[in-house]
Design a protein around this motif. Structure first.
Motif, PDB file in Angstrom:
ATOM      1  N   PHE A 234       0.833  -1.206   0.000  1.00 46.30           N
ATOM      2  CA  PHE A 234       0.000   0.000   0.000  1.00 46.30           C
ATOM      3  C   PHE A 234       0.866   1.255   0.000  1.00 46.30           C
ATOM      4  O   PHE A 234       1.968   1.258   0.531  1.00 46.30           O
ATOM      5  N   ASP A 235       0.297   2.316  -0.559  1.00 46.42           N
ATOM      6  CA  ASP A 235       0.956   3.617  -0.531  1.00 46.42           C
ATOM      7  C   ASP A 235       0.510   4.320   0.756  1.00 46.42           C
ATOM      8  O   ASP A 235      -0.629   4.776   0.862  1.00 46.42           O
ATOM      9  N   PHE A 236       1.432   4.410   1.721  1.00 44.63           N
ATOM     10  CA  PHE A 236       1.057   4.960   3.026  1.00 44.63           C
ATOM     11  C   PHE A 236       0.838   6.471   2.987  1.00 44.63           C
ATOM     12  O   PHE A 236       0.345   7.043   3.941  1.00 44.63           O
ATOM     13  N   SER A 237       1.184   7.119   1.872  1.00 43.43           N
ATOM     14  CA  SER A 237       0.921   8.550   1.782  1.00 43.43           C
ATOM     15  C   SER A 237      -0.527   8.805   1.344  1.00 43.43           C
ATOM     16  O   SER A 237      -1.005   9.932   1.391  1.00 43.43           O
ATOM     17  N   ARG A 238      -1.209   7.753   0.899  1.00 47.54           N
ATOM     18  CA  ARG A 238      -2.645   7.873   0.580  1.00 47.54           C
ATOM     19  C   ARG A 238      -3.411   6.632   1.058  1.00 47.54           C
ATOM     20  O   ARG A 238      -4.148   5.991   0.325  1.00 47.54           O
TER      21      ARG A 238
ATOM     22  N   VAL B 172      -6.734 -19.216  -0.622  1.00 47.03           N
ATOM     23  CA  VAL B 172      -6.542 -17.783  -0.378  1.00 47.03           C
ATOM     24  C   VAL B 172      -5.290 -17.325  -1.125  1.00 47.03           C
ATOM     25  O   VAL B 172      -4.219 -17.919  -0.966  1.00 47.03           O
ATOM     26  N   LEU B 173      -5.442 -16.290  -1.948  1.00 41.48           N
ATOM     27  CA  LEU B 173      -4.303 -15.731  -2.677  1.00 41.48           C
ATOM     28  C   LEU B 173      -3.942 -14.374  -2.093  1.00 41.48           C
ATOM     29  O   LEU B 173      -4.786 -13.479  -2.045  1.00 41.48           O
ATOM     30  N   VAL B 174      -2.705 -14.249  -1.637  1.00 43.69           N
ATOM     31  CA  VAL B 174      -2.219 -12.950  -1.171  1.00 43.69           C
ATOM     32  C   VAL B 174      -1.739 -12.193  -2.394  1.00 43.69           C
ATOM     33  O   VAL B 174      -1.055 -12.758  -3.253  1.00 43.69           O
ATOM     34  N   THR B 175      -2.101 -10.922  -2.471  1.00 45.70           N
ATOM     35  CA  THR B 175      -1.607 -10.133  -3.588  1.00 45.70           C
ATOM     36  C   THR B 175      -1.244  -8.729  -3.121  1.00 45.70           C
ATOM     37  O   THR B 175      -2.012  -8.092  -2.398  1.00 45.70           O
ATOM     38  N   GLY B 176      -0.048  -8.293  -3.499  1.00 46.96           N
ATOM     39  CA  GLY B 176       0.455  -6.981  -3.089  1.00 46.96           C
ATOM     40  C   GLY B 176       0.709  -6.104  -4.282  1.00 46.96           C
ATOM     41  O   GLY B 176      -0.165  -5.345  -4.715  1.00 46.96           O
ATOM     42  N   SER B 177       1.903  -6.245  -4.868  1.00 50.98           N
ATOM     43  CA  SER B 177       2.260  -5.329  -5.950  1.00 50.98           C
ATOM     44  C   SER B 177       1.344  -5.450  -7.168  1.00 50.98           C
ATOM     45  O   SER B 177       1.015  -4.451  -7.794  1.00 50.98           O
ATOM     46  N   TYR B 178       0.915  -6.659  -7.496  1.00 45.83           N
ATOM     47  CA  TYR B 178      -0.003  -6.811  -8.644  1.00 45.83           C
ATOM     48  C   TYR B 178      -1.307  -6.055  -8.403  1.00 45.83           C
ATOM     49  O   TYR B 178      -1.816  -5.345  -9.269  1.00 45.83           O
ATOM     50  N   LEU B 179      -1.840  -6.192  -7.185  1.00 41.80           N
ATOM     51  CA  LEU B 179      -3.146  -5.600  -6.856  1.00 41.80           C
ATOM     52  C   LEU B 179      -3.138  -4.080  -6.954  1.00 41.80           C
ATOM     53  O   LEU B 179      -4.070  -3.460  -7.472  1.00 41.80           O
ATOM     54  N   ILE B 180      -2.051  -3.509  -6.426  1.00 49.54           N
ATOM     55  CA  ILE B 180      -1.994  -2.067  -6.239  1.00 49.54           C
ATOM     56  C   ILE B 180      -1.633  -1.311  -7.521  1.00 49.54           C
ATOM     57  O   ILE B 180      -1.972  -0.151  -7.699  1.00 49.54           O
ATOM     58  N   LYS B 181      -0.951  -1.994  -8.435  1.00 49.01           N
ATOM     59  CA  LYS B 181      -0.535  -1.334  -9.678  1.00 49.01           C
ATOM     60  C   LYS B 181      -1.740  -1.242 -10.618  1.00 49.01           C
ATOM     61  O   LYS B 181      -2.291  -2.258 -11.014  1.00 49.01           O
ATOM     62  N   GLY B 182      -2.140  -0.018 -10.939  1.00 53.18           N
ATOM     63  CA  GLY B 182      -3.284   0.152 -11.825  1.00 53.18           C
ATOM     64  C   GLY B 182      -4.586   0.143 -11.053  1.00 53.18           C
ATOM     65  O   GLY B 182      -4.640   0.607  -9.918  1.00 53.18           O
ATOM     66  N   ASP B 183      -5.620  -0.452 -11.657  1.00 47.82           N
ATOM     67  CA  ASP B 183      -6.960  -0.386 -11.093  1.00 47.82           C
ATOM     68  C   ASP B 183      -7.265  -1.619 -10.225  1.00 47.82           C
ATOM     69  O   ASP B 183      -7.269  -2.746 -10.712  1.00 47.82           O
ATOM     70  N   VAL B 184      -7.532  -1.373  -8.956  1.00 47.68           N
ATOM     71  CA  VAL B 184      -7.736  -2.470  -8.006  1.00 47.68           C
ATOM     72  C   VAL B 184      -8.922  -3.357  -8.417  1.00 47.68           C
ATOM     73  O   VAL B 184      -8.827  -4.591  -8.412  1.00 47.68           O
ATOM     74  N   LYS B 185     -10.011  -2.720  -8.799  1.00 47.15           N
ATOM     75  CA  LYS B 185     -11.208  -3.478  -9.173  1.00 47.15           C
ATOM     76  C   LYS B 185     -10.925  -4.419 -10.348  1.00 47.15           C
ATOM     77  O   LYS B 185     -11.256  -5.606 -10.324  1.00 47.15           O
ATOM     78  N   GLU B 186     -10.281  -3.851 -11.359  1.00 47.70           N
ATOM     79  CA  GLU B 186      -9.927  -4.644 -12.545  1.00 47.70           C
ATOM     80  C   GLU B 186      -8.967  -5.792 -12.196  1.00 47.70           C
ATOM     81  O   GLU B 186      -9.131  -6.919 -12.670  1.00 47.70           O
TER      82      GLU B 186
END
Ligand code: DX5
Ligand code: ZN
Length: 213
Positions: free
Chosen positions: A10-14, A192-206
């Motif tokens: 996550f981007d902790f500045s937002r 259960v799939l953990v996702t970090g960098s993939y999830l956050i890059k671009g559109d989360v919903k997509e």
């Protein structure tokens, strides 16, 4: 199949906006705790979790990549952990058993994680007692690494084991999960799939839609 969003990415500045987006589309929040000893990186501890807990309605999945995890269990329980996963490599048999008992007595779900080079058999004796096995598909310590294909066999091993013995623990996979490998991971038996960098890059919903597809 559940998606667990890794706070590490996550981007902790937002943070507010990130939680708003993520809360709508994922099932769990995955919270990576690193101590600079068990892994060569430092992340965050129980106090920050307490604040984040107020920003999400989701199940909090705490992944302790620390030495002597027993010492910190109560702090993470107080901070709002719903599940606490410890590393098999960080504990001896006696403390592993004590941790399982401690968490169960407090109605906190318990998970055990294995690093990529750990023989999956090493935790077989705990499987009847725990709620989740966390298969690391990268060397723990950093987000954004490439998925290691050796994780597939491990997932299959734990899936076959639970069928054979009629067990109901969940299998969670952590590290390098993306839209290209998600379907194979789930086919092997992951829940259960953990996702970090993939999830956050671009559109989360997509991104979540692509993972679930
Ligand atoms: C790695 C962590 C992972 C990490 C996953 O040590 O346990 O949870 O945040 O991030 P990605 O999806 O970027 O590999
Ligand atoms: Zn993790």
């Amino acid at each position: 199949m559940k998606i667990a969003a890794s706070v590490l990415a996550f981007d902790f500045s937002r943070l507010n906006d990130t939680f708003k987006e993520v809360n709508e589309h994922v099932d769990w929040i995955h919270y990576d705790v690193m101590d600079g000893h068990f892994v060569p990186n430092i992340s965050f501890g129980p106090d920050i979790l307490k604040d984040l807990k107020t920003m999400t309605p989701h199940f909090i999945d705490v992944h302790l990549m620390i030495e002597d995890p027993k010492k910190y269990l109560d702090r993470f329980i107080e901070a709002g952990a719903d599940l606490i996963t410890i590393h098999h490599e960080a504990v001896d048999q006696k403390s592993c058993q004590e941790i399982i008992t401690h968490l169960k007595e407090r109605n906190i779900k318990v998970g055990i994680s294995v690093k990529p080079n750990t023989d999956p058999l090493e935790i077989a004796k705990y499987l009847p007692e725990i709620d989740l096995v966390l298969v690391m598909s990268v060397e723990p310590g950093f987000g954004g690494q490439q998925f290691l294909a050796s994780a597939y066999d491990k997932i299959v091993y734990y899936d076959e084991f639970r069928r054979e013995y009629g067990l109901d623990y969940l299998i969670e996979v952590d590290g390098g999960v993306n839209d290209k490998n998600a379907s194979s991971i789930v086919e092997c038996g992951a829940d259960v799939l953990v996702t970090g960098s993939y999830l956050i890059k671009g559109d989360v919903k997509e991104n979540v839609a692509k993972l679930k597809a």
